[in-house]
Design an enzyme around this catalytic site. Structure first.
Site, PDB file in Angstrom:
ATOM      1  N   ASP A 139      -1.422  -5.989  -0.817  1.00 47.54           N
ATOM      2  CA  ASP A 139      -2.894  -5.356  -0.634  1.00 47.54           C
ATOM      3  C   ASP A 139      -3.202  -4.828   0.635  1.00 47.54           C
ATOM      4  O   ASP A 139      -2.998  -5.350   1.642  1.00 47.54           O
ATOM      5  CB  ASP A 139      -3.960  -6.294  -1.297  1.00 47.54           C
ATOM      6  CG  ASP A 139      -3.546  -6.678  -2.771  1.00 47.54           C
ATOM      7  OD1 ASP A 139      -2.960  -5.926  -3.612  1.00 47.54           O
ATOM      8  OD2 ASP A 139      -3.857  -7.968  -2.949  1.00 47.54           O
ATOM      9  N   ASP A 150      -2.980  -1.718  -8.465  1.00 43.13           N
ATOM     10  CA  ASP A 150      -4.065  -2.461  -8.917  1.00 43.13           C
ATOM     11  C   ASP A 150      -5.090  -1.219  -9.676  1.00 43.13           C
ATOM     12  O   ASP A 150      -5.532  -1.371 -10.466  1.00 43.13           O
ATOM     13  CB  ASP A 150      -4.926  -3.408  -7.816  1.00 43.13           C
ATOM     14  CG  ASP A 150      -4.138  -4.472  -7.310  1.00 43.13           C
ATOM     15  OD1 ASP A 150      -3.152  -4.767  -8.207  1.00 43.13           O
ATOM     16  OD2 ASP A 150      -4.176  -5.090  -6.472  1.00 43.13           O
TER      17      ASP A 150
END
Length: 157
Positions: free
Chosen positions: A123, A137
């Site tokens: 991330d 995501d």
């Protein structure tokens, strides 16, 4: 499968592949470029910061990564089956975005750990008020929102 259904399925496959490619390219960049520290985009609001998430979305369910990986494999299979059932264009777009995002994060689970499906997802997009996330995501979230809107619209018909 009719001509329109075939075109829609091909479009869905192209979109899913594009999401996977963009996700993996941006994650590879993030691992290289953000290893030394975060890059501020908008001071105090948005930065690019490298994190590794072994849990679920938004760092929830820590420690159950392999289980999440197996669930993701099932979801991918289910979406592929849905795409073979001639979805309309909006449904196919939503499914393609979720599919591409799920595969993008699944690649991390397969390749960024020592065991089967225990890898951490990369991330790197960090809004100061929201958990850090990635392109996959984002695709999953947008795809799920499209599917909800599509389902509401279908109910009204």
């Amino acid at each position: 499968m009719g001509r329109q259904g075939l075109k829609t399925s091909r479009l869905a496959i192209i979109i899913a592949i594009a999401v996977i490619a963009l996700d993996q390219l941006t994650k590879a960049w993030a691992v290289r470029a953000l290893d030394d520290g975060a890059i501020g985009i908008i001071d105090g609001f948005v930065q690019l910061r490298l994190t590794f998430n072994p849990g679920a979305a938004f760092s929830s369910f820590q420690g159950v990564g392999p289980l999440l990986g197996f669930v993701a494999v099932g979801v991918v299979g289910w979406i592929v089956m849905l795409l073979r059932q001639k979805p309309d264009t909006v449904e196919a777009l939503g499914l393609a975005l979720v599919l591409g995002g799920a595969i993008g994060n699944l690649i991390d689970r397969f390749t960024r750990g020592a065991g089967v499906l225990d890898g951490a997802v990369v991330d790197f997009i960090d809004f100061s008020f929201f958990p850090t996330f990635n392109v996959a995501d984002s695709a999953i979230t947008v795809g799920a929102a499209l599917l909800v809107l599509w389902a509401i619209r279908s109910e009204r018909k």
